[in-house]
Design an enzyme around this catalytic site. Structure first.
Site, PDB file in Angstrom:
ATOM      1  N   ASP A  20     -46.059  63.743 -52.641  1.00 43.78           N
ATOM      2  CA  ASP A  20     -46.767  62.841 -51.728  1.00 43.78           C
ATOM      3  C   ASP A  20     -46.934  63.480 -50.349  1.00 43.78           C
ATOM      4  O   ASP A  20     -46.118  64.303 -49.933  1.00 43.78           O
ATOM      5  CB  ASP A  20     -45.987  61.520 -51.620  1.00 43.78           C
ATOM      6  CG  ASP A  20     -46.836  60.409 -51.013  1.00 43.78           C
ATOM      7  OD1 ASP A  20     -48.081  60.514 -51.051  1.00 43.78           O
ATOM      8  OD2 ASP A  20     -46.254  59.450 -50.497  1.00 43.78           O
ATOM      9  N   GLY A  21     -47.987  63.084 -49.664  1.00 45.37           N
ATOM     10  CA  GLY A  21     -48.178  63.504 -48.271  1.00 45.37           C
ATOM     11  C   GLY A  21     -49.385  64.393 -48.026  1.00 45.37           C
ATOM     12  O   GLY A  21     -49.611  64.814 -46.892  1.00 45.37           O
ATOM     13  N   ASN A  22     -50.157  64.658 -49.057  1.00 50.62           N
ATOM     14  CA  ASN A  22     -51.344  65.522 -48.879  1.00 50.62           C
ATOM     15  C   ASN A  22     -52.303  64.955 -47.833  1.00 50.62           C
ATOM     16  O   ASN A  22     -52.836  65.692 -46.998  1.00 50.62           O
ATOM     17  CB  ASN A  22     -52.128  65.647 -50.180  1.00 50.62           C
ATOM     18  CG  ASN A  22     -51.366  66.360 -51.264  1.00 50.62           C
ATOM     19  OD1 ASN A  22     -50.325  66.943 -51.000  1.00 50.62           O
ATOM     20  ND2 ASN A  22     -51.869  66.307 -52.494  1.00 50.62           N
ATOM     21  N   TRP A  25     -50.864  65.027 -44.267  1.00 50.63           N
ATOM     22  CA  TRP A  25     -50.816  66.439 -43.835  1.00 50.63           C
ATOM     23  C   TRP A  25     -52.189  66.853 -43.320  1.00 50.63           C
ATOM     24  O   TRP A  25     -52.314  67.485 -42.275  1.00 50.63           O
ATOM     25  CB  TRP A  25     -50.401  67.302 -45.026  1.00 50.63           C
ATOM     26  CG  TRP A  25     -50.302  68.771 -44.751  1.00 50.63           C
ATOM     27  CD1 TRP A  25     -49.193  69.450 -44.321  1.00 50.63           C
ATOM     28  CD2 TRP A  25     -51.332  69.756 -44.928  1.00 50.63           C
ATOM     29  NE1 TRP A  25     -49.476  70.789 -44.207  1.00 50.63           N
ATOM     30  CE2 TRP A  25     -50.780  71.008 -44.576  1.00 50.63           C
ATOM     31  CE3 TRP A  25     -52.661  69.708 -45.355  1.00 50.63           C
ATOM     32  CZ2 TRP A  25     -51.510  72.200 -44.628  1.00 50.63           C
ATOM     33  CZ3 TRP A  25     -53.393  70.881 -45.403  1.00 50.63           C
ATOM     34  CH2 TRP A  25     -52.821  72.113 -45.039  1.00 50.63           C
ATOM     35  N   GLU A  67     -52.691  53.557 -60.065  1.00 52.89           N
ATOM     36  CA  GLU A  67     -53.126  52.890 -58.828  1.00 52.89           C
ATOM     37  C   GLU A  67     -54.065  53.790 -58.019  1.00 52.89           C
ATOM     38  O   GLU A  67     -54.905  53.301 -57.263  1.00 52.89           O
ATOM     39  CB  GLU A  67     -51.907  52.495 -57.979  1.00 52.89           C
ATOM     40  CG  GLU A  67     -51.089  51.341 -58.556  1.00 52.89           C
ATOM     41  CD  GLU A  67     -50.204  51.699 -59.748  1.00 52.89           C
ATOM     42  OE1 GLU A  67     -49.917  52.911 -59.944  1.00 52.89           O
ATOM     43  OE2 GLU A  67     -49.808  50.781 -60.486  1.00 52.89           O
ATOM     44  N   ASN A  68     -53.911  55.102 -58.183  1.00 53.32           N
ATOM     45  CA  ASN A  68     -54.785  56.024 -57.433  1.00 53.32           C
ATOM     46  C   ASN A  68     -56.257  55.900 -57.839  1.00 53.32           C
ATOM     47  O   ASN A  68     -57.150  56.333 -57.105  1.00 53.32           O
ATOM     48  CB  ASN A  68     -54.330  57.487 -57.586  1.00 53.32           C
ATOM     49  CG  ASN A  68     -53.020  57.816 -56.902  1.00 53.32           C
ATOM     50  OD1 ASN A  68     -52.278  58.698 -57.347  1.00 53.32           O
ATOM     51  ND2 ASN A  68     -52.706  57.118 -55.819  1.00 53.32           N
ATOM     52  N   ARG A  71     -58.608  54.476 -55.193  1.00 52.17           N
ATOM     53  CA  ARG A  71     -59.002  55.204 -53.971  1.00 52.17           C
ATOM     54  C   ARG A  71     -60.520  55.376 -53.937  1.00 52.17           C
ATOM     55  O   ARG A  71     -61.189  55.213 -54.956  1.00 52.17           O
ATOM     56  CB  ARG A  71     -58.309  56.564 -53.940  1.00 52.17           C
ATOM     57  CG  ARG A  71     -56.820  56.418 -53.735  1.00 52.17           C
ATOM     58  CD  ARG A  71     -56.162  57.729 -53.394  1.00 52.17           C
ATOM     59  NE  ARG A  71     -54.736  57.516 -53.178  1.00 52.17           N
ATOM     60  CZ  ARG A  71     -53.920  58.408 -52.660  1.00 52.17           C
ATOM     61  NH1 ARG A  71     -54.377  59.601 -52.308  1.00 52.17           N
ATOM     62  NH2 ARG A  71     -52.639  58.143 -52.489  1.00 52.17           N
TER      63      ARG A  71
HETATM   64  C1  IPE Z   1     -47.610  58.330 -55.573  1.00 51.08           C
HETATM   65  O1  IPE Z   1     -48.129  58.506 -54.308  1.00 51.08           O
HETATM   66  C2  IPE Z   1     -48.550  58.910 -56.600  1.00 51.08           C
HETATM   67  C3  IPE Z   1     -48.650  60.372 -56.619  1.00 51.08           C
HETATM   68  C4  IPE Z   1     -47.969  61.200 -55.880  1.00 51.08           C
HETATM   69  C5  IPE Z   1     -49.585  60.888 -57.569  1.00 51.08           C
HETATM   70  P1  IPE Z   1     -48.994  57.375 -53.614  1.00 51.08           P
HETATM   71  O2  IPE Z   1     -49.388  57.891 -52.288  1.00 51.08           O
HETATM   72  O3  IPE Z   1     -50.095  56.935 -54.504  1.00 51.08           O
HETATM   73  O4  IPE Z   1     -47.940  56.194 -53.487  1.00 51.08           O
HETATM   74  P2  IPE Z   1     -47.941  54.935 -52.505  1.00 51.08           P
HETATM   75  O5  IPE Z   1     -49.282  54.280 -52.629  1.00 51.08           O
HETATM   76  O6  IPE Z   1     -47.719  55.454 -51.129  1.00 51.08           O
HETATM   77  O7  IPE Z   1     -46.807  54.099 -52.970  1.00 51.08           O
HETATM   78  C1  IPE Z   2     -50.300  62.529 -52.869  1.00 55.14           C
HETATM   79  O1  IPE Z   2     -50.754  62.591 -51.572  1.00 55.14           O
HETATM   80  C2  IPE Z   2     -51.344  62.943 -53.857  1.00 55.14           C
HETATM   81  C3  IPE Z   2     -51.912  61.834 -54.623  1.00 55.14           C
HETATM   82  C4  IPE Z   2     -51.496  60.612 -54.568  1.00 55.14           C
HETATM   83  C5  IPE Z   2     -52.993  62.148 -55.520  1.00 55.14           C
HETATM   84  P1  IPE Z   2     -51.458  61.358 -50.875  1.00 55.14           P
HETATM   85  O2  IPE Z   2     -52.936  61.515 -51.050  1.00 55.14           O
HETATM   86  O3  IPE Z   2     -50.910  60.067 -51.344  1.00 55.14           O
HETATM   87  O4  IPE Z   2     -51.064  61.617 -49.374  1.00 55.14           O
HETATM   88  P2  IPE Z   2     -50.723  60.516 -48.279  1.00 55.14           P
HETATM   89  O5  IPE Z   2     -49.615  59.680 -48.815  1.00 55.14           O
HETATM   90  O6  IPE Z   2     -51.970  59.736 -48.032  1.00 55.14           O
HETATM   91  O7  IPE Z   2     -50.308  61.331 -47.111  1.00 55.14           O
HETATM   92 MG    MG Z   3     -49.365  58.918 -50.663  1.00 56.22          MG
END
Ligand code: IPE
Ligand code: IPE
Ligand code: MG
Length: 249
Positions: A20-22, A25, A67-68, A71
């Site tokens: 998480d955190g892409n 970042w 859930e993604n 997006r």
């Molecule tokens: C969890 O991260 C899913 C992945 C890393 C693929 P999310 O960014 O989707 O989680 P939430 O929404 O913050 O709980």
């Molecule tokens: C995790 O990074 C990757 C996926 C969920 C696909 P995020 O895209 O959730 O990064 P943040 O949480 O918004 O920083």
């Molecule tokens: Mg995230």
């Protein structure tokens, strides 16, 4: 701080990572979220290499949750393209290193071209036995449990499963990949302290390591730190500390 090395005899067999955190970042650098995901993909290659070097046998990566799908379409499309890119670009090295690729999730929801790339990687690396790399794609822990229940009911209706024979072991046989052992160590990068629907059944007794490091900054040393943290824990599985120490496994 003095750097220490993990104990080679107590390397977790299965490490699962919520990468998480892409997005944050990227946003903190004023660049697009997709560029954050691209940077994150580079870390997958590094962490896979590092895991292999350290002797981790199973690495499971949460790459895309159910859930993604909610997006924005541009982000989802970009992530799908990156997945294909990864599968195509890294497959030779992955295969050469004897790594077996697997995937768990509602894969039928993925676009056809992603399914193809994933199936190709799974197929080509099927016989490899050095290490197993599992991608959780279009994955939800609750959905996995629901899907397992549904398959069990179908088997019960067919008469191939007796309701009274259902126990935890039988239940596991209906998960997406029954050969995947429970994670010993669950790492979440990106500062949030939550499970976000990842491997709900399997993490019952996982040790959890949380780090503020955003996934695109995650280095081998961060993995080593997580393993050192893990090695400092006493896994009691409900027993008392003295029982565990007397059992001396
Ligand atoms: C969890 O991260 C899913 C992945 C890393 C693929 P999310 O960014 O989707 O989680 P939430 O929404 O913050 O709980
Ligand atoms: C995790 O990074 C990757 C996926 C969920 C696909 P995020 O895209 O959730 O990064 P943040 O949480 O918004 O920083
Ligand atoms: Mg995230």
């Amino acid at each position: 701080m003095e750097e220490s090395l993990p104990n080679r005899d107590r390397i977790p067999a299965h490490v699962a990572i919520i990468m998480d955190g892409n997005g944050r970042w990227a946003e903190s650098r004023g660049i697009s979220r997709l560029r954050g995901h691209r940077a994150g993909l580079q870390r997958v290659r590094d962490v896979l290499r590092a895991s292999n070097d350290l002797g981790i046998q199973y690495l499971t990566l949460y790459a895309f949750s159910l859930e993604n799908w909610n997006r924005p379409k541009t982000e989802v499309d970009g992530l799908m393209s990156l997945l294909i890119e990864y599968m195509e670009r890294e497959l030779n090295e992955v295969d050469r290193n004897g790594i077996r690729v697997r995937a768990i999730g509602r894969l039928d929801r993925l676009p056809g071209r992603v399914q193809k790339a994933v199936e190709n990687a799974i197929e080509r690396t099927r016989e490899n036995s050095e290490m197993t790399l599992t991608f959780a794609l279009s994955y939800g822990g609750r959905a996995e449990i629901v899907d397992a229940a549904r398959k069990m009911v179908l088997d019960a209706e067919r008469g191939t499963l007796l309701p009274k024979s259902i126990d935890e072991k039988t239940f596991r046989d209906y998960l997406y990949d029954p050969t995947l052992p429970d994670p010993d160590l669950l790492i979440r990068t990106g500062a949030e302290v939550r499970v976000s629907n990842f491997l709900l059944w399997q993490i019952a007794y996982a040790e959890i390591h949380n780090t503020n490091v955003m996934w695109p900054d995650f280095q081998k040393q961060n993995l080593v730190d997580a393993i050192l943290d893990y090695q400092g824990r006493e896994r009691r599985f409900g027993m008392t500390g003295s029982q565990v120490r007397e059992g001396g496994s």
